[in-house]
Design an enzyme around this catalytic site. Sequence first.
Site, PDB file in Angstrom:
ATOM      1  N   ASP A  92       0.847  -1.196   0.000  1.00 23.67           N
ATOM      2  CA  ASP A  92       0.000   0.000   0.000  1.00 23.67           C
ATOM      3  C   ASP A  92       0.882   1.245   0.000  1.00 23.67           C
ATOM      4  O   ASP A  92       2.051   1.198   0.410  1.00 23.67           O
ATOM      5  CB  ASP A  92      -0.967   0.002   1.187  1.00 23.67           C
ATOM      6  CG  ASP A  92      -0.274   0.252   2.514  1.00 23.67           C
ATOM      7  OD1 ASP A  92       0.655  -0.522   2.838  1.00 23.67           O
ATOM      8  OD2 ASP A  92      -0.639   1.202   3.225  1.00 23.67           O
ATOM      9  N   GLU A 156      -0.148  -0.506   5.801  1.00 19.14           N
ATOM     10  CA  GLU A 156       0.845   0.096   6.697  1.00 19.14           C
ATOM     11  C   GLU A 156       0.728   1.610   6.742  1.00 19.14           C
ATOM     12  O   GLU A 156       0.831   2.227   7.808  1.00 19.14           O
ATOM     13  CB  GLU A 156       2.247  -0.320   6.248  1.00 19.14           C
ATOM     14  CG  GLU A 156       3.357   0.029   7.256  1.00 19.14           C
ATOM     15  CD  GLU A 156       3.888   1.453   7.127  1.00 19.14           C
ATOM     16  OE1 GLU A 156       4.507   1.941   8.080  1.00 19.14           O
ATOM     17  OE2 GLU A 156       3.668   2.080   6.062  1.00 19.14           O
TER      18      GLU A 156
END
Length: 454
Positions: A92, A156
């Site tokens: 991500d 994250e």
Amino acid sequence: MTANPIAETVASLMPRAKAELTELVAFESVADPAVAPRSECEAAANWVAGALRAEGFQDVELLDTPDGSQSVYGLLPGPAGAPTVLLYAHYDVQPKLDESAWITPPFELTERNGRWYGRGAADCKGGFIMHLLALRALKANGGVPVSVKVIVEGSEEQGTGGLERYAEAHPELLTADAIVIGDTGNFRVGLPTVTATLRGMTMIRLTIDTLEGNLHSGQFGGAAPDALAALIRVLDSLRDEDGSTVIEGLTADSVWEGLQYPDADFRKDAKVLDGVDLIGHGTVADRIWARPAVTVIGIDCSPVAGATPSVPASARAQISLRVPPGQDAAEATKLLFAHIEKHTPWNARVSLEQVGQGQPFLADVNSPAYTSMADAMRIAYPGEEMQSAGMGGSIPLCNTLAELYPQAEILLIGLSEPEAQIHAVNESVSPEELERLSVAEAHFLVNYARSKQG
């Protein structure tokens, strides 16, 4: 770079690495459905899973974590009796921010002036490619001498804790003798660095309401309480005159004893405008690695375009507070809430919501794994000794892994050196750093396997 079979193999694989990173960067995998479609994260997760399967990983799974994201897991068994090393990255990314400020499209990997530009190129899609390069080099030169687990996180950057909670519920999954977190970076290009500390973080949303609705500023202004003015006063109370963070009860005078960050270098790396002062006091290393730092990362109120002469009834802000090692992020959150409530003027109504949290991390730089990494760095960076530095950012998973697996040695390396401009527009990665760190990681795995044989 000193010629050796592993280095030669990594060098030969760099065109493939660039092609793969191009594919991976193309996914707008922001783990916030308000910013990008969930399908982009799903596609990136499937790409990562496919790459692991192609490398012979077993038990490859897309793990549905409690925050709604997917993490990708795989196992590559090593020789009998070999230690297990967990390799971490995340797919991500941060939002693109102002797309018009990007020189080249944020989700198209573009080579320019010897660097590869694109969102996630360094943070941290490049970190996953680094792991692949290291493993491929080992397979081409006698095999991977350890059992390898790979975990690639899907949220994250949001700090919503999905993988942490999944790991706590499935503690057997990520158990390992050593863990390499590929999500930090060298102090600067060409200087091999492991990260010794990470600041934790807490993310909150603050809403101030004063009126049932906006009012004509000519008719009511001067007596009607202005929600935006109240918000500005609260936000200003979080810093003193020199810009240092001041939250009652939160220690803000710790000193960093290690590698220092000269002011001139920091100004250059941060691209501070000529004549503008740095904020805070103490050394730069004190301020960014050893002390708390509050940042207002967003404000919702009437935009300038189309603004009317009205007294705002409501205003909202999102605040990030970085918390240094030695302080507890949960306690820091309580202190931040109390500070805001105390400094909200005019008995305005204030509501507070926590949207993310992660604890700070302190690594054991004297562990055998660090010795193995230092030896590997000497091979990948001839003439340079590995340095230990702090990092102002947060990787919440580190503390979870340390608590779940206290016997595991945790190392933090990566591609996010200052020129990478992670979290900003025009993020990029140095292909030379990708190459050298892949060589270093491969040699680390060899060294670590040997260290465990005795």
